[in-house]
Design a protein around this motif. Sequence first.
Motif, short mmCIF file in Angstrom:
data_model
loop_
_atom_site.label_atom_id
_atom_site.label_comp_id
_atom_site.label_asym_id
_atom_site.label_seq_id
_atom_site.Cartn_x
_atom_site.Cartn_y
_atom_site.Cartn_z
N ALA A 185 0.88 -1.16 -0.01
CA ALA A 185 -0.07 0.12 -0.17
C ALA A 185 0.81 1.35 0.09
O ALA A 185 0.66 2.10 -0.74
N LEU A 186 1.80 1.28 0.86
CA LEU A 186 2.81 2.37 0.78
C LEU A 186 3.69 2.62 -0.53
O LEU A 186 3.56 3.79 -0.97
N ILE A 187 3.76 1.57 -1.18
CA ILE A 187 4.68 1.73 -2.52
C ILE A 187 3.74 2.20 -3.32
O ILE A 187 4.09 3.10 -4.39
N LEU A 188 2.43 1.81 -3.44
CA LEU A 188 1.50 2.19 -4.32
C LEU A 188 1.04 3.57 -4.22
O LEU A 188 1.02 4.44 -5.16
N ILE A 189 1.01 4.06 -3.08
CA ILE A 189 0.72 5.50 -2.75
C ILE A 189 2.02 6.35 -3.09
O ILE A 189 1.63 7.36 -3.95
N ARG A 190 3.21 5.97 -2.98
CA ARG A 190 4.20 6.58 -3.43
C ARG A 190 4.48 6.69 -4.83
O ARG A 190 4.57 8.05 -5.37
N ALA A 191 3.92 5.55 -5.49
CA ALA A 191 4.20 5.73 -6.99
C ALA A 191 2.95 6.56 -7.63
O ALA A 191 3.15 7.13 -8.61
N PHE A 268 -5.81 13.14 6.87
CA PHE A 268 -5.77 14.58 6.61
C PHE A 268 -4.43 15.08 6.77
O PHE A 268 -4.20 16.02 5.99
N TRP A 269 -3.58 14.43 7.33
CA TRP A 269 -1.99 15.02 7.30
C TRP A 269 -1.74 14.89 5.81
O TRP A 269 -0.75 15.59 5.37
N LEU A 270 -1.91 13.81 5.19
CA LEU A 270 -1.70 13.61 3.77
C LEU A 270 -2.11 14.73 3.06
O LEU A 270 -1.53 15.06 1.72
N VAL A 271 -3.26 14.99 3.15
CA VAL A 271 -4.22 15.89 2.31
C VAL A 271 -3.30 17.13 2.48
O VAL A 271 -3.20 18.10 1.68
N ARG A 272 -2.87 17.69 3.81
CA ARG A 272 -2.33 18.87 3.93
C ARG A 272 -0.94 18.91 3.40
O ARG A 272 -0.48 19.83 2.89
N LEU A 273 -0.13 17.79 3.24
CA LEU A 273 1.13 17.65 2.56
C LEU A 273 0.68 17.88 1.26
O LEU A 273 1.84 18.32 0.51
N ALA A 274 -0.26 17.31 0.68
CA ALA A 274 -0.21 17.33 -0.93
C ALA A 274 -0.49 19.09 -1.09
O ALA A 274 -0.02 19.18 -2.40
N TYR A 275 -1.04 19.82 -0.19
CA TYR A 275 -1.22 21.25 -0.61
C TYR A 275 0.18 22.19 -0.64
O TYR A 275 0.17 23.17 -0.55
N ALA A 287 -5.97 15.56 -5.29
CA ALA A 287 -6.80 14.45 -5.41
C ALA A 287 -6.51 12.94 -5.46
O ALA A 287 -7.17 12.26 -4.79
N PHE A 288 -5.27 12.77 -5.67
CA PHE A 288 -4.85 11.40 -5.51
C PHE A 288 -4.97 11.08 -3.92
O PHE A 288 -5.38 9.91 -3.43
N VAL A 289 -4.31 11.83 -3.19
CA VAL A 289 -3.90 11.65 -1.91
C VAL A 289 -5.25 11.57 -1.15
O VAL A 289 -5.55 10.80 -0.33
N GLY A 290 -6.31 12.40 -1.56
CA GLY A 290 -7.71 12.55 -0.93
C GLY A 290 -8.53 11.46 -1.29
O GLY A 290 -9.38 11.07 -0.66
N LEU A 291 -8.49 11.07 -2.46
CA LEU A 291 -9.50 9.88 -3.07
C LEU A 291 -8.92 8.40 -3.11
O LEU A 291 -9.58 7.67 -2.93
#
Length: 323
Positions: A185-191, A268-275, A287-291
């Motif tokens: 899961a972590l690898i897929l999210i990073r990719a 929420f932490w990842l969404v903040r990071l995405a911005y 969009a990727f991190v949030g959805l």
Amino acid sequence: MHAKTGASRSSRARGLRCPACGHRLKESRPTACPLCGFTFHDNRVTGADVSPYAKAYTHGSSGWRLMCEWVWLAGTQRLKHLALMRASMASRRFARINIALLTVGLAVFHFTQVGWHAVPAAQSMDPATPANPRDQGWLHVASAPRPLRLDTPPLEEVDLWWSLPQAALAVVTAIPAAALLAWVALILIRAGVTQAYKPRYRTEGRMAAALHYSTAWAVPLTVAALVTGFFCLCQAAEIAQWTWVPPQAGFMLAAAAVGGFSVAMWWFWLVRLAYTAPLKSRGRVAAFVGLVAPLIVIAAAAAWYFGLRLLHQELTEALRLTF
């Protein structure tokens, strides 16, 4: 003063390591890593991992608790700083520790789901019910006071059995499966995050270390999973009719609250990071991190839970470990 001197001696005894590549250093005060070129004593945000954990890792000391707090309490500026750090040996080690803790917690949760068999009153009084299944490795954990009341409801649980072989099988399968799916899961999210950036940013390794450090949110989730270990105790106490029965509903509510908080705050932490991403890539990354990222985690959790239950059922029947 003596404690500080002892700590520095211990650090020198274990040797220094580069936080970027993990290379062991022979010099006591190196200016740069001879293997990867990482420059020490440089706190500029250049892409190298200069987090508190990386600095502690450099000196061979433990900075795990401090790093967890650093992640949990991160403000916008800290997130911007963290988002520009590339993955390092230190960040990977931090993720390994947290995923290992999570796998132990999930193993405890899985332990409460398999290997337990509660016998209702109607089945207990049935002559066809095995009176002593201990030959198959079952242990009698709890029993209602005998003789049973005449008005005992037929579906009321009056005996609780536990299978040691099934419990061992559950732990052996749950831990590696949880670790594997967590890393996948972590690898897929990073990719996915990398692909969400515009092409000119994809080789920079943005958010790579941050995703490793985001596993700090697995710590409260681990605590929630460990709380579920009390479920079996509550069931045994209720069947045996102890003077005080631990409230299973209370433990369930606590585990659900802490676990839900952990997952929600990670998201929420990842969404903040995405911005903190560059403006032209910010919408795609958010969009990727949030959805998509939550769907990846849900899919991994479902594969672990339902896949293990199916595997456990097949193995217990094949090995004749059923009640």
